[in-house]
Every structure is written in C-alpha cells, then in structure tokens.
Write an enzyme that holds these catalytic residues in place. Structure first.
Site, mmCIF file in Angstrom:
data_model
loop_
_atom_site.group_PDB
_atom_site.id
_atom_site.type_symbol
_atom_site.label_atom_id
_atom_site.label_comp_id
_atom_site.label_asym_id
_atom_site.label_seq_id
_atom_site.Cartn_x
_atom_site.Cartn_y
_atom_site.Cartn_z
ATOM 1 N N ILE A 1 0.969 -0.906 -0.040
ATOM 2 C CA ILE A 1 0.473 0.232 -0.181
ATOM 3 C C ILE A 1 0.542 1.249 -0.117
ATOM 4 C CG2 ILE A 1 -1.329 -1.454 0.951
ATOM 5 C CD1 ILE A 1 -0.531 0.195 4.129
ATOM 6 N N SER B 1 5.412 1.942 -0.812
ATOM 7 C CA SER B 1 6.661 2.217 -1.152
ATOM 8 C C SER B 1 7.432 3.327 -1.134
ATOM 9 C CB SER B 1 6.727 1.310 -2.415
ATOM 10 O OG SER B 1 7.685 0.925 -3.114
ATOM 11 N N ALA B 2 8.464 3.673 -0.693
ATOM 12 C CA ALA B 2 9.704 4.409 -0.402
ATOM 13 C C ALA B 2 10.550 4.049 -0.341
ATOM 14 C CB ALA B 2 9.213 4.865 0.639
ATOM 15 N N SER B 3 12.131 5.371 -0.492
ATOM 16 C CA SER B 3 12.765 4.963 -0.588
ATOM 17 C C SER B 3 13.801 3.335 0.786
ATOM 18 C CB SER B 3 13.814 5.820 -0.281
ATOM 19 O OG SER B 3 14.467 6.648 0.439
ATOM 20 N N ILE B 4 13.584 3.697 1.792
ATOM 21 C CA ILE B 4 14.038 3.023 2.882
ATOM 22 C C ILE B 4 13.170 1.472 3.135
ATOM 23 C CG2 ILE B 4 13.642 2.951 5.670
ATOM 24 C CD1 ILE B 4 14.968 5.508 4.888
ATOM 25 N N ALA B 5 11.491 1.866 2.811
ATOM 26 C CA ALA B 5 10.650 0.446 3.189
ATOM 27 C C ALA B 5 9.256 0.805 2.174
ATOM 28 C CB ALA B 5 10.451 0.765 4.412
ATOM 29 N N GLN B 6 8.650 -0.993 2.407
ATOM 30 C CA GLN B 6 8.039 -1.022 1.454
ATOM 31 C C GLN B 6 6.393 -1.234 2.918
ATOM 32 O OE1 GLN B 6 9.468 -2.328 -2.991
ATOM 33 N NE2 GLN B 6 8.056 -3.995 -1.511
ATOM 34 N N LYS C 1 5.595 -2.671 7.791
ATOM 35 C CA LYS C 1 6.512 -2.313 7.255
ATOM 36 C C LYS C 1 7.698 -2.766 7.241
ATOM 37 C CE LYS C 1 8.043 2.884 7.339
ATOM 38 N NZ LYS C 1 8.384 4.316 8.188
ATOM 39 N N ASP D 1 8.000 15.370 10.173
ATOM 40 C CA ASP D 1 7.474 15.775 9.054
ATOM 41 C C ASP D 1 5.756 15.823 8.797
ATOM 42 O OD1 ASP D 1 7.566 15.688 6.206
ATOM 43 O OD2 ASP D 1 7.957 13.499 5.891
#
Length: 536
Positions: free
Chosen positions: A129, A131-136, A150, A285
């Site tokens: 659901i 997807s980023a640079s460090i984790a899915q 995560k 953030d």
C-alpha cells in the site's frame, strides 16, 4: 551497523552518478580528476544547451540518482541556514516514491526477522500500500487486528553507505566550485544526514518514538497514536495498528462524515505546539500524507521515523522567538538566534536587530490572519544565511513543520489565525511567564549554579591576587605604585568576574551579588584615582 564498501561497486556507482551529472550540464560544477568522472565524459556527444535553472536541474538529477539522493535532497531542503532559498524551494518538491520491489525478497526478510508469514499473520496482502526509498508497507491481520507491516528494502543499507561515501567527496568538490556554496560546510549537511538516515533505517528507533508519543498523549482525547507491536517487530520489520482514517487534506470526505475542519485545524495546531513547547519532542514531517482524522475530530499522526528532539534550552529559545514575533521584539529574536546558532565570524548585533525589525515591520498594519509564519520564517532564514549563523537541525525541523501545520490549518480553515493561535496557546499554558512548578525546577538549578560560583569565588579571587602580586614584583618601582597596581588589578578581576556572573546567571540573588561586585570594583577604581591625585 557498519558495512565494508566494495571498491569496484563504489567506482561503478561514481561512474553512474558522473554520467547523470554531465547529462544535465552539471559537469562544470563538479571539477575533479577522479577516473570515474573522466571516464564518464566518453560517449556523451555534443554539449547540450540547458534552459532550466541550476536548482531545477539539481532536483532532476537527484530524482534520477535514486533513494539516497532523493533523501539527501529532502533533507537539504530544510537547511535554509546554509542553502540559498531558490535551492531549498526546489528541493522541497522531491517526492520519496519508489517502484515496489518483488514480494519474494520482502517475504524472505519478514520470515527471517519475524517467522513464517502463514503462522504469524491471520491474513497478509502481498500488494504493497506504500513504497518509499527505505521501506515498503503492507496490510495484514495480526491476532484479529488490522495492522500495517513496514519492511526495510533488501540491501538498502549497503546502497546508502556507498552513496554517503560518494556524497562526502562530492560535497567538498561542489563547495569549491559553486560560488553560492562557498564556505557553506556542505560536508556538515552530509554528516548530519548520515546520522539521520541511519537512525531512520533502524525501526526500533521508530518504535521508541511511537511509544513515547503514546504516553505523552494518553490523556488527550483530541489525538490518537497507533499501537505498535513491539513483541514481533525488529529493526527491519515494524508491525503497527492500521488506522482507517480520512486523510487530513480530504476536506470533502471529512464534512461528509460529520468532522468539522475548523475544529481539526485548531486542535492540530494546538497538538503540534504541545509537542514542541511542553513535550520537547515533535513529529518532524507532518505533511498531509502523515496525518489522518477519525470520528469526533480525533487526529491520528502516523510515520514517526523523523522526529525532532529539543533540549530545555532549545525550547526556551523557540519560546523567545515566538514571543518576539507576537510582541514585535526584534532584540529578543536576535539574541535567541545567536544563543542557539553557531557563529563563525563576528556579527554586528545592531545590524542583525535592524534586519529583524525590518521583517517585523513588513507585517505591520496587516490583519492577524494575513500574517504568514511561513513567509516570516523564509525572511528570517535569509537573514540567518546573510550572517552565516548555523542553526541546529532540530530548530530547522521545527520551522519546516510549523510551516506545514500552518499550510494545513489554512486549508482546513481559510480564516485560520496563526498569530492569535500562538498567543492563545502561550496564555493557556502559562508560557512566557513561569509557573510555580517551572520556577521550582529552574530554581533548583539556579541554587546549584549560585553555590558553585560562590564556592569557587575565593579561589578565583586568590588567583587574581596571585597574578597581581607577580605582576607587581616584576614591575616594582616604588611601594605606592605597587599598591595601586595591586588594587587596580584586584578591582579589574572582581569586575570581570561580576560581569560574567551577571550575564550568565538569571537568579536574582546572583544578580544582586554580581551588581555589588561591579559597584565594589568601581569604588576601587575611583579610590585609586583619588589616591593618585592626593599623593601628588
């Protein structure tokens, strides 16, 4: 966890980075004789003409270079004390969205860290659901509860460490080649970024953050912090309660479900300041994708990977800046900036104060709801850069987060009054004036400081007398002159010590003692002058 970097892989990565830099016409800013950079020139063909600005080309380069460079770009966008505004504005557009990796690799990590998916989870949806640079991120069901899972991307640690080592080298090269970056200490940005992203890689840090926020807000019905399942989470896999809330930017759906956007705006702003000025820890953030809303206007922040932590001194100085803004006191703001920042060169304080007064005057005559904290922060950051004041990263996080909160607040309620909100919060929580508990807390340290100074005072005075005696012996001409030098030096020493104590300590007793010391030293000087006149 430290990783050994394969020299060949590092060379290949440097070659790839160099080719992308050259393709976007940034070769002139990265002048180096590194073999990978020289090799990258081969096969590029004719030099292209670029009509895009340098900041925009830099953003495009970072997007193409991938996860680490996108992260460093986002991080650099907060360093408004170092980078020119046109760069921070452009870099803030970077989005941390990465194509999902194959589930097979993710599954191996989950089962190695947690155990067999089929036996641990009641259900597990293999479609991510997020997807980023460090984790899915995946949805699942654990012990009958809806959760998110995560998972750290496979091999991301080694990729990041390789890129950081190259970034350190590029930072030195760029700083010596681009005039806008001369003396900006870009290597410091890379070092701070490295610490931040290494902390973000370890999900146990995020678990600690979530639990701390849950304790802090446990008695506040306006906010809900999702539960984490520490018993099965690891530094690579985080299992957390799934919240079926409404994104805070989806105003239409909020109204449809009986949620009042104006109440949400007020509560959200209040909750943020409560984190900063009372808790000393805040979500760094708070963009709309990280904040949800449930029934009864309850706010649900998520993703606590990036958190700002404030020392008591930082909280005090933030409060001083906020009071300075609401009460139009440029000197208070200037002194707070100098106390919190690092100043490498001498600063003309009067000039700094005048520049801040000019900024405050820009807002004079405007209605309170027309005053923008974001605009004010932008103007202050420009002043900070001009005077080469380096601000702690946490205060820059605060500035950015406050701007995001204001932006969300005005989306939810166009009449959102930022300054009125700031003033109201400080009045409700007795900030700007000391509560009894705060007086007792600070009084304890004042008493310790006072006794420490008083205990050291005889020894310091004796040392000053010893220094004055040795000088008298060297320069002895006649007995009367010796005595005058002795007393003058003694008075000078007492005066210095008293002035230091007066400026450093805020305790009223120490203020009185140091004032008496200054008066006593002044009387010594007057007495010596009168004695010199009389002896003639």
């Amino acid at each position: 966890m430290p990783f050994s970097i394969n020299p060949f892989q590092k060379f290949v990565r440097y070659l790839e980075i160099s080719r992308i830099l050259l393709r976007y016409g940034l070769g002139e800013y990265v002048k180096t004789f590194h073999p990978a950079f020289l090799l990258a020139h081969l096969g590029l063909g004719k030099k292209k003409v670029f009509i895009r600005s340098l900041p925009e080309r830099l953003r495009l380069v970072l997007e193409e270079l991938g996860p680490t460079f996108i992260k460093i770009g986002q991080f650099a966008s907060t360093r408004s004390d170092i980078l020119p505004e046109e760069f921070t504005r452009e870099l803030s557009k970077l989005q941390d969205e990465v194509k999902p990796g194959a589930f097979g690799e993710i599954k191996r990590i989950i089962e190695k860290e947690v155990g067999p998916i089929d036996s641990i989870f009641d259900e597990f949806n293999e479609e991510p659901i997020g997807s980023a640079s460090i984790a899915q991120v995946y949805k699942a069901r654990y012990k009958g509860n809806q959760v998110i899972v995560k998972v750290r991307r496979p091999g991301i640690e080694r990729v990041i460490e390789t890129d950081i080592s190259i970034l350190k080298m590029l930072a030195r090269i760029v700083e010596s080649n681009i005039p806008a970056f001369y003396g900006r200490r870009l290597d410091k940005i890379v070092d701070t970024f490295a610490r931040t992203i290494r902390e973000e890689l370890d999900f146990l840090n995020e678990i600690n953050n979530v639990e701390r926020f849950r304790v802090f807000f446990q008695n506040d019905p306006r906010v809900y912090i999702p539960q984490v399942y520490r018993e099965i989470s690891t530094n690579k896999v985080l299992i957390q309660e799934h919240i079926a809330g409404i994104k805070i930017s989806d105003i239409k759906t909020m109204k449809k479900n009986g949620i009042d956007p104006k109440v949400v705006a007020q509560n959200g702003a209040d909750i943020f300041l409560k984190q900063v000025l009372i808790g000393g820890i805040f979500h760094a953030d708070p963009h709309p994708g990280n904040i949800f809303v449930k029934e009864n206007n309850v706010i649900v922040p998520v993703d606590f990977g990036m958190v700002g932590r404030l020392t008591p001194k930082m909280k005090d100085e933030i409060l001083n800046i906020l009071i300075g803004v609401t009460e139009r006191e440029p000197e208070r703001i200037a002194r707070a900036l100098l106390r919190t920042g690092i100043v490498e060169d001498g600063i003309d304080f009067d000039s700094l104060r005048e520049d801040i007064l000019y900024i405050l005057n820009k807002f004079e005559g405007k209605n309170l709801h027309q005053i923008s904290v974001t605009e004010f922060a932008s103007d202050i950051n420009r002043v900070i850069r001009n005077y080469h004041i380096r601000i702690p990263q946490e205060l820059l996080y605060f500035s950015k987060a406050l701007s995001q909160i204001e932006s969300i607040g005005k989306e939810l309620n166009p009449d959102f009054d930022t300054i009125k909100w700031l003033k109201g919060f400080m009045v409700r929580h007795n900030l700007g004036v000391f509560s009894i508990r705060e007086r007792l807390r600070r009084g304890k340290w004042w008493i310790k400081d006072m006794f420490s100074v008083l205990l050291d005072l005889p020894e310091n005075i004796n040392r000053l007398f010893e220094i004055s005696q040795s000088i008298n012996q060297i320069k002895r001409v006649e007995e009367n002159k010796d005595k005058r030098i002795y007393w003058l030096l003694s008075g000078f020493g007492i005066m210095l010590l008293s002035i230091f104590t007066f400026n450093v300590s805020a305790h009223p007793i120490l203020k009185i003692l140091s004032s008496l010391g200054i008066l006593f030293s002044f009387l010594i000087f007057v007495g010596q002058i009168l004695f010199a006149i009389w002896s003639r």
